[in-house]
Design an enzyme around this catalytic site. Structure first.
Site, PDB file in Angstrom:
ATOM      1  N   TYR A 108     -20.314  21.185  -2.297  1.00 50.59           N
ATOM      2  CA  TYR A 108     -20.123  20.382  -3.509  1.00 50.59           C
ATOM      3  C   TYR A 108     -20.348  21.265  -4.729  1.00 50.59           C
ATOM      4  O   TYR A 108     -21.055  22.269  -4.688  1.00 50.59           O
ATOM      5  CB  TYR A 108     -20.986  19.112  -3.552  1.00 50.59           C
ATOM      6  CG  TYR A 108     -20.521  18.082  -2.560  1.00 50.59           C
ATOM      7  CD1 TYR A 108     -19.400  17.288  -2.826  1.00 50.59           C
ATOM      8  CD2 TYR A 108     -21.184  17.929  -1.349  1.00 50.59           C
ATOM      9  CE1 TYR A 108     -18.960  16.359  -1.895  1.00 50.59           C
ATOM     10  CE2 TYR A 108     -20.737  16.993  -0.422  1.00 50.59           C
ATOM     11  CZ  TYR A 108     -19.624  16.212  -0.701  1.00 50.59           C
ATOM     12  OH  TYR A 108     -19.177  15.303   0.234  1.00 50.59           O
ATOM     13  N   TYR A 111     -12.015  13.282  -3.761  1.00 47.59           N
ATOM     14  CA  TYR A 111     -11.962  14.294  -4.818  1.00 47.59           C
ATOM     15  C   TYR A 111     -10.676  15.128  -4.786  1.00 47.59           C
ATOM     16  O   TYR A 111     -10.449  15.946  -5.664  1.00 47.59           O
ATOM     17  CB  TYR A 111     -13.151  15.256  -4.696  1.00 47.59           C
ATOM     18  CG  TYR A 111     -14.494  14.597  -4.831  1.00 47.59           C
ATOM     19  CD1 TYR A 111     -14.896  14.065  -6.049  1.00 47.59           C
ATOM     20  CD2 TYR A 111     -15.351  14.507  -3.749  1.00 47.59           C
ATOM     21  CE1 TYR A 111     -16.135  13.447  -6.184  1.00 47.59           C
ATOM     22  CE2 TYR A 111     -16.600  13.887  -3.872  1.00 47.59           C
ATOM     23  CZ  TYR A 111     -16.978  13.363  -5.094  1.00 47.59           C
ATOM     24  OH  TYR A 111     -18.202  12.758  -5.220  1.00 47.59           O
ATOM     25  N   HIS A 146     -11.356  18.210 -11.452  1.00 46.98           N
ATOM     26  CA  HIS A 146     -12.468  19.075 -11.053  1.00 46.98           C
ATOM     27  C   HIS A 146     -12.104  19.947  -9.856  1.00 46.98           C
ATOM     28  O   HIS A 146     -12.777  20.933  -9.576  1.00 46.98           O
ATOM     29  CB  HIS A 146     -13.666  18.186 -10.705  1.00 46.98           C
ATOM     30  CG  HIS A 146     -14.998  18.683 -11.198  1.00 46.98           C
ATOM     31  ND1 HIS A 146     -15.148  19.530 -12.277  1.00 46.98           N
ATOM     32  CD2 HIS A 146     -16.250  18.430 -10.759  1.00 46.98           C
ATOM     33  CE1 HIS A 146     -16.442  19.780 -12.462  1.00 46.98           C
ATOM     34  NE2 HIS A 146     -17.127  19.128 -11.556  1.00 46.98           N
ATOM     35  N   ASN A 201     -21.979  21.257  -7.565  1.00 50.94           N
ATOM     36  CA  ASN A 201     -23.265  21.598  -8.186  1.00 50.94           C
ATOM     37  C   ASN A 201     -24.062  22.636  -7.402  1.00 50.94           C
ATOM     38  O   ASN A 201     -25.030  23.184  -7.924  1.00 50.94           O
ATOM     39  CB  ASN A 201     -24.114  20.339  -8.383  1.00 50.94           C
ATOM     40  CG  ASN A 201     -23.452  19.364  -9.340  1.00 50.94           C
ATOM     41  OD1 ASN A 201     -22.395  19.640  -9.900  1.00 50.94           O
ATOM     42  ND2 ASN A 201     -24.071  18.226  -9.524  1.00 50.94           N
ATOM     43  N   ASP A 206     -12.242  24.617 -13.425  1.00 52.50           N
ATOM     44  CA  ASP A 206     -11.665  23.702 -14.412  1.00 52.50           C
ATOM     45  C   ASP A 206     -12.436  23.865 -15.721  1.00 52.50           C
ATOM     46  O   ASP A 206     -13.627  24.116 -15.718  1.00 52.50           O
ATOM     47  CB  ASP A 206     -11.745  22.256 -13.916  1.00 52.50           C
ATOM     48  CG  ASP A 206     -13.168  21.802 -13.616  1.00 52.50           C
ATOM     49  OD1 ASP A 206     -13.678  20.922 -14.320  1.00 52.50           O
ATOM     50  OD2 ASP A 206     -13.782  22.327 -12.664  1.00 52.50           O
ATOM     51  N   ASN A 257     -21.435  22.728 -14.126  1.00 52.44           N
ATOM     52  CA  ASN A 257     -22.475  22.778 -13.091  1.00 52.44           C
ATOM     53  C   ASN A 257     -22.174  23.778 -11.975  1.00 52.44           C
ATOM     54  O   ASN A 257     -23.086  24.398 -11.431  1.00 52.44           O
ATOM     55  CB  ASN A 257     -22.726  21.390 -12.521  1.00 52.44           C
ATOM     56  CG  ASN A 257     -23.428  20.497 -13.522  1.00 52.44           C
ATOM     57  OD1 ASN A 257     -24.181  20.966 -14.371  1.00 52.44           O
ATOM     58  ND2 ASN A 257     -23.162  19.206 -13.446  1.00 52.44           N
TER      59      ASN A 257
END
Length: 189
Positions: free
Chosen positions: A67, A18, A23, A69, A94, A115
């Site tokens: 993470y 990632y 993101h 979420n 973002d 999220n």
């Protein structure tokens, strides 16, 4: 202005896969803030964490390790640990609703389906926190949003990214020093 305590939260996902995705722009901007302050992150509860002083203000900078979420879990923990009210938490996020390169500071607002912001709203007491919205554009086919936000920036965007990250840090430093309203009038033009 009396000295304040502020929690700056760069949103993103941990893990090499990632690292340089759209993101993770919150992580990238947080990394640059830490670099400018000559501060380094430690892995602590739910977050990579560092702190520094800026013009008499105490700045606490986190990159949640929960993470995206579950970002609210980290933000909630550090808000309570550091006794920082929601309005003194700035979230760097973002934003697909803004074209690439548009950067907007807002005093509060809805999650707009993001999220990470949904999690913060649910676990931290609502929408009343400032956020720096970094436009990543929305150049993706219908139903491919997840692939898009988890993809890297294209070559043209990568060329512009250092200047945009620098502008983001200027806005955040202004927020730390003079607050959300004056910073918005200065930078949101």
């Amino acid at each position: 202005m009396a000295s304040k305590k502020q929690l700056i939260v760069g949103l993103g996902n941990i893990g090499h896969e990632y690292a340089d995705t759209r993101h993770n722009i919150g992580f990238m901007i947080a990394d640059e803030l830490a670099k400018q302050a000559d501060a380094s992150f430690s892995t602590l509860r739910y977050a990579y964490y560092t702190e520094y002083r800026q013009r008499g203000n105490s700045v606490y900078l986190i990159k949640p390790t929960t993470y995206m979420n579950l970002s609210g879990k980290a933000v909630n923990y550090w808000m309570h640990e550091l006794k920082i009210p929601l309005q003194d938490v700035l979230v760097i996020v973002d934003e697909i609703a803004l074209p690439f390169g548009k950067i907007r500071l807002r005093p509060k607002g809805s999650s707009a389906g993001h999220n990470g912001l949904k999690s913060i709203e649910a676990l931290c007491g609502g929408q009343g926190y400032p956020r720096l919205r970094f436009g990543i554009g929305s150049d993706f086919p219908k139903g491919r949003q997840v692939d898009y936000v988890l993809s890297g920036f294209d070559d043209d965007e990568l060329a512009e990214l250092p200047a945009l990250i620098d502008r983001s840090t200027q806005i955040i430093n202004s927020f730390i020093n003079i607050g959300v309203d004056l910073t918005m009038s200065q930078f949101n033009g």
